[in-house]
Design a protein around this motif. Sequence first.
Motif, mmCIF file in Angstrom:
data_model
loop_
_atom_site.group_PDB
_atom_site.id
_atom_site.type_symbol
_atom_site.label_atom_id
_atom_site.label_comp_id
_atom_site.label_asym_id
_atom_site.label_seq_id
_atom_site.Cartn_x
_atom_site.Cartn_y
_atom_site.Cartn_z
ATOM 1 N N TYR A 180 -7.521 11.921 4.368
ATOM 2 C CA TYR A 180 -8.434 11.190 3.468
ATOM 3 C C TYR A 180 -9.806 11.285 4.122
ATOM 4 O O TYR A 180 -10.296 10.348 4.716
ATOM 5 C CB TYR A 180 -7.936 9.747 3.259
ATOM 6 N N TYR A 205 -13.250 13.933 0.067
ATOM 7 C CA TYR A 205 -13.982 13.013 -0.806
ATOM 8 C C TYR A 205 -15.403 13.537 -1.099
ATOM 9 O O TYR A 205 -15.733 13.845 -2.232
ATOM 10 C CB TYR A 205 -14.086 11.623 -0.137
ATOM 11 N N GLN A 240 0.884 -1.172 0.000
ATOM 12 C CA GLN A 240 0.000 0.000 0.000
ATOM 13 C C GLN A 240 0.916 1.214 0.000
ATOM 14 O O GLN A 240 1.583 1.486 1.010
ATOM 15 C CB GLN A 240 -0.931 0.012 1.217
ATOM 16 N N MET A 276 -7.848 0.914 4.451
ATOM 17 C CA MET A 276 -9.011 1.628 3.908
ATOM 18 C C MET A 276 -9.813 0.671 3.042
ATOM 19 O O MET A 276 -9.725 -0.535 3.204
ATOM 20 C CB MET A 276 -8.531 2.827 3.097
ATOM 21 N N ALA A 325 -9.966 0.442 -0.645
ATOM 22 C CA ALA A 325 -9.306 -0.142 -1.806
ATOM 23 C C ALA A 325 -8.282 0.846 -2.345
ATOM 24 O O ALA A 325 -8.253 1.999 -1.913
ATOM 25 C CB ALA A 325 -10.327 -0.458 -2.886
ATOM 26 N N MET A 326 -7.481 0.392 -3.302
ATOM 27 C CA MET A 326 -6.418 1.254 -3.812
ATOM 28 C C MET A 326 -6.265 1.064 -5.318
ATOM 29 O O MET A 326 -6.189 -0.060 -5.812
ATOM 30 C CB MET A 326 -5.117 0.916 -3.067
ATOM 31 N N GLU A 327 -6.154 2.208 -6.002
ATOM 32 C CA GLU A 327 -6.223 2.225 -7.459
ATOM 33 C C GLU A 327 -4.891 2.029 -8.176
ATOM 34 O O GLU A 327 -4.724 2.510 -9.310
ATOM 35 C CB GLU A 327 -6.834 3.557 -7.897
ATOM 36 N N GLU A 339 0.027 4.566 -1.352
ATOM 37 C CA GLU A 339 -0.559 5.885 -1.124
ATOM 38 C C GLU A 339 -0.751 6.057 0.385
ATOM 39 O O GLU A 339 -1.221 5.121 1.040
ATOM 40 C CB GLU A 339 -1.915 6.029 -1.825
ATOM 41 N N GLN A 349 -2.386 4.575 11.534
ATOM 42 C CA GLN A 349 -3.447 5.090 10.640
ATOM 43 C C GLN A 349 -4.817 4.712 11.187
ATOM 44 O O GLN A 349 -5.767 5.491 11.125
ATOM 45 C CB GLN A 349 -3.303 4.502 9.247
ATOM 46 N N HIS A 360 -15.239 3.029 -8.531
ATOM 47 C CA HIS A 360 -14.392 4.152 -8.088
ATOM 48 C C HIS A 360 -12.914 3.889 -8.422
ATOM 49 O O HIS A 360 -12.256 4.747 -9.026
ATOM 50 C CB HIS A 360 -14.575 4.341 -6.582
ATOM 51 N N GLU A 361 -12.418 2.721 -8.049
ATOM 52 C CA GLU A 361 -10.985 2.453 -8.284
ATOM 53 C C GLU A 361 -10.700 2.382 -9.780
ATOM 54 O O GLU A 361 -9.675 2.871 -10.249
ATOM 55 C CB GLU A 361 -10.539 1.157 -7.581
ATOM 56 N N HIS A 387 -10.469 5.800 -11.336
ATOM 57 C CA HIS A 387 -9.201 6.491 -11.045
ATOM 58 C C HIS A 387 -8.184 6.317 -12.172
ATOM 59 O O HIS A 387 -7.244 7.101 -12.278
ATOM 60 C CB HIS A 387 -8.573 5.936 -9.761
ATOM 61 N N LYS A 443 -8.341 14.448 -7.482
ATOM 62 C CA LYS A 443 -8.645 13.093 -7.962
ATOM 63 C C LYS A 443 -9.772 12.454 -7.165
ATOM 64 O O LYS A 443 -10.600 11.747 -7.723
ATOM 65 C CB LYS A 443 -7.388 12.217 -7.966
ATOM 66 N N GLU A 444 -9.830 12.715 -5.844
ATOM 67 C CA GLU A 444 -10.816 11.992 -5.039
ATOM 68 C C GLU A 444 -12.227 12.569 -5.199
ATOM 69 O O GLU A 444 -13.190 11.832 -5.350
ATOM 70 C CB GLU A 444 -10.402 11.953 -3.569
HETATM 71 N N1 HT7 Z 1 -6.797 6.460 -3.198
HETATM 72 C C1 HT7 Z 1 -6.999 5.459 -2.213
HETATM 73 C C2 HT7 Z 1 -6.540 5.961 -0.894
HETATM 74 C C3 HT7 Z 1 -6.032 4.930 0.049
HETATM 75 C C4 HT7 Z 1 -5.258 5.209 1.155
HETATM 76 C C5 HT7 Z 1 -4.782 6.392 1.664
HETATM 77 C C6 HT7 Z 1 -4.016 6.376 2.853
HETATM 78 C C7 HT7 Z 1 -3.765 5.159 3.480
HETATM 79 C C8 HT7 Z 1 -4.245 3.994 2.960
HETATM 80 C C9 HT7 Z 1 -5.009 4.019 1.793
HETATM 81 N N2 HT7 Z 1 -5.590 3.022 1.089
HETATM 82 C C10 HT7 Z 1 -6.212 3.597 0.006
HETATM 83 C C11 HT7 Z 1 -8.401 4.982 -2.122
HETATM 84 C C12 HT7 Z 1 -9.339 5.674 -3.012
HETATM 85 O O1 HT7 Z 1 -9.807 6.748 -2.710
HETATM 86 O O2 HT7 Z 1 -9.624 5.193 -4.067
#
Ligand code: HT7
Length: 875
Positions: free
Chosen positions: A344, A349, A84, A228, A230-232, A86, A827, A265-266, A269, A287-288
């Motif tokens: 975040y 958002y 991860q 969180m 998910a992550m793009e 971001e 976090q 959403h992902e 992105h 972006k968000e």
């Molecule tokens: N852009 C992604 C943000 C995110 C994130 C930020 C901080 C720590 C952990 C994280 N995992 C994902 C998610 C999104 O908005 O699509």
Amino acid sequence: MQCDFFLGATSLILDGDASILSLQQVCINGEEISGDTKMQVEQDKLTIHNVTEPAEIRITTRFNAKENTELAGLYKSGDNFCTQCEAEGFRRITYFPDRPDVMSTYTTTIHADREKFPVMLSNGNLVSKQKVSSKDSSMHSATWHDPWPKPSYLFALVAGNLTATRDTFCTQSGKNVDLVIWTDPHNAHLTAHAMYSLQRAMKWDEDRFGLEYDLDLFNIVAVDDFNMGAMENKSLNVFNSRLVLASPDTATDLSYEQIESVVGHEYFHNWTGNRITCRDWFQLSLKEGLTVFRDQEFTMDLHSRPVARINDVRNLRSRQFAEDKSGMSHPVRPISYEKIDNFYTATIYEKGAEVIRMYYTLLGKEKFRKAIDLYFERHDGQACTTDDFFAVMSEVSSVPLDGFERWYTQAGTPVLKASSEYLKDTQQLRLSLQQVLPTPPEAHPVEHMGPQFIPVSTGLLDDNGNDLPLTSYSYQEDSGQTITTTVDQGTTTAVLPFKAFSGEFLINNVPQKPAAVSLLRDFSAPVVLHYNQTAEELQHLAKHDSNPFNRYESTQKLARLAISASYYQESNHATTFNEALATTHGNALEREDNSKTVTKLDPAAVAQMLSLPSIEELGPLLIQDITDSPKDPLLDPLLLNGVRTQAIQTTAEAIENDLLQTFNATTEALHQLEYEPHGVQTGLRSLKGQIINRLVALDEHKHANRAHAMFETATNMTERMMALTALSHSTSNYRTDALDQFYQRWRTEQLNVIAWLGVQARSEVVNNVSKVRALLSHESFDMRTPNKVYALIGGFSTSPANFHAADGSGYEFLADSVLAVDQINPQVSARLLGPFTTANNYQPLYRDGMVQQLLRLERASLSGNASEIVGKALR
Ligand code: HT7
Ligand code: ZN
């Protein structure tokens, strides 16, 4: 890993986190360097001196991924490795210019044990995969190359024993894209909904925005341990497994909906975030906010637009409006932060998405699309700012957008005060507007606060409930000049562009006094509206407004007024509004004579109309915004909760028979249908859930058995959880029986166990804190798994009765938990602290209790993430 980037200085400063990294070797152009004169390692950076351009720099680091419990960088989830990055996780893997405006192409080679890690993934395309050549080696390697330049936060790597679910998508230009969802082998059968959602998202982005996928492969990996949703990461999205895996027995209708929306959403992105990224993290909403707007529109286009809009506004009001009234209040483009992970937020958002929606409302669908096309034409491949986005919108808009940019720089929720008067002689309706802006927070000062551009979507209703046609409106500018704007023929809603601190619009050619004015249709701006309306006007709107959002909003307003009157012991008002509310709820439940449908209106919309505003939504309104001059600016949360429960009971009592009839009708209708997580049946379930809650809240002795029967006969997780939720607030034996049954049956399904922890944590039963404390040591709980921590500890803080318990036990529990979680994952502990950030809004009994715990936390040596929130809560 090979990264191409250009060096601008002779001393190269690279970000790195020495709390996890151990630097092994640095080579420049093949030669190892060492010693203080050549380089320096500090806690957060590595400085390499005298580097001449161009140079190949090879850096070797070591770190222990297994002990990386922060889940940032490269870490272990179960038996698999994943990343991860971001916002600043890449610097926990290696030393690098870890900022979003440094865009590079990446080639990644992974070496791992063949048996334990048969699958090895990274961004882009697989270039090669091979066994290590020596005979007795159990290792293999894979090399990936991503041709698209990207910032380090979009880097990803995954290795493990994962099973693939495969499908394809043919793009608008005829290219076949391989789609793969990777899960633990025992979960592979739970991916169909996520895959279908991905295909729909890809098609929707082509149809709605002309955006096509730009690689031949798109991977999604589901992991159980994730901070969180998910992550793009480019072409390798990593997801919290709760947002991928679904079956009728493990996921509720809401989870299905969330999976579709987050997969969308992902994916979205890929263009809004990846192809055009952020210049720096202050631009995060670029972006968000835009991508949330896109995922909201995706849901609206696929399902019911008004139902989705109402859900989005409920979410905005309960989370973002509350944030605006907390120590964490900040503008959509913040001007400072200590830890970007803490930003975040709902403001970045959800308010960010509302800002985009206002452009959309002002420009109209076609021009908005034109502006988005121009945004990609101009900025593809760049790291941009919200100013760049504003410039593109302004250029295309036919309405001058002066004052609009303040939505990015000024924090807080504006209050829009409105009053209206019918001018019989001139056949005009005068609408006087005023905007009141909150004082800027200390951390985000604004030198000259100016008025924000508020689009006020307006309609007029006649006595029969029909929309009056609109022809034109006039506005007197500061200069004294009156501008008249003609609206399109046949229009019944006009978007009034309100850009001043105060002003008057005259709506022309109104032949009769309107029975009611429908303001801020579709919630056209993220403001709190003060507009005096009688119970009759609100009932008229609730029944007839052609705008479904405002039909809902009128019932909510009745509820807010009823609750506020009871809270301030204004018993006459309370009776009037409670009665009007009960009538409105009764009307919403009406069914067509001789009809097979359960309700005249869409049952999902009826469920929304029946739901009362949440405590989170009511709190900020009561202390400041519900009336012009609040009687007490400090909130008593227990009183508010009690008054709200009473309103639920009073209105339920008045329409108990209607509720029972509809409950039976929904049960019957659902019985005929095989479970599907979409269509009218989801609305029926949501209505049934709403009703069972109301009935048990009204009288548990009379209705808990009904909830228990619903629990026992449920054939899907949605109804099971609805019944369990209703029972969870009761003290009847049915509650313990249902909870025990649930655990025994579903203890091996992690998602169900998480739901089981959450429902107990949120219970309003008195002194529930001891039960929740006991659950911390339950075999199913693990402090290292964010989903479980959010469900149990985060869930507990949403129970007003227990979190705000007068003896302070709820606050103490949260502080104890934060101290324990912070050692593992800062976090997550920082997120848990959210409920303390509104401490200053409460009466001394509660505020002092929270402050006592905050001071205790301040004295402990907390992580930077948690300290920032504690500091802001104490301000
Ligand atoms: N852009 C992604 C943000 C995110 C994130 C930020 C901080 C720590 C952990 C994280 N995992 C994902 C998610 C999104 O908005 O699509
Ligand atoms: Zn996002």
